[in-house]
Design a protein around this motif. Structure first.
Motif: not given
Length: 159
Positions: A117-131
């Motif tokens: 995430l610090s390097r600017g990574g982007v996830l393709p889909a929104r999670p249902g829950i974030l841990v």
């Protein structure tokens, strides 16, 4: 000005109903699994699952800050099992801990390192829950990881 408190109508409830209401508020009224496949959850872990589930429903977030060795990872997996597509964000060094625990619990999770995430990574889909494990790594609002994690958390239950 309003009606003085001494003249406002009130409802008198039986004492057992009041006690039951307080017990539900303090202890939760949900259920927690006794097992996650190969993992047996201890009573303190099941209680945490219920309380976190209640906090997520009421507030959209929760904090689990138990001591080392009390099974926070399995508590988190038990809570996450109630949601579709759980995402775990943690330091890269913990990837194997989370994937091994998820395998023992027979769960599918996505894992994303806080460093990615610090390097600017982007996830393709929104999670249902974030841990978020080791959340103190994202405590500085001036960092990219904080901003990325904050974007991920919008509208998603987080703990």
């Amino acid at each position: 000005m309003g009606v003085p408190l001494s003249r406002q109508p009130f409802i008198v409830l039986p004492a057992d109903e009041v006690r039951a209401w307080f017990a539900r508020r303090m202890l939760g009224d949900g259920e927690a699994p006794e097992r996650l496949h190969d993992v047996v959850l201890w009573p303190h872990q099941r209680e945490a699952v219920v309380r976190i589930g209640d906090a997520l429903e009421e507030f959209g977030g929760a904090l689990l800050a138990d001591d080392v060795g009390l099974g926070k990872t399995f508590v988190a997996l038990a809570v996450a099992a109630r949601y579709a597509d759980p995402l775990v964000v943690a330091p890269a060094a913990l990837r194997s801990v989370w994937t091994d625990a998820a395998h023992r619990a027979a769960m599918a999770i996505r894992f994303c390192s806080i460093e990615w995430l610090s390097r600017g990574g982007v996830l393709p889909a929104r999670p249902g829950i974030l841990v978020v494990d080791e959340a103190h790594h994202a405590r500085n609002p001036a960092t990219k990881r904080y901003a990325a994690l904050a974007r991920l958390a919008i509208g998603v239950p987080v703990f």
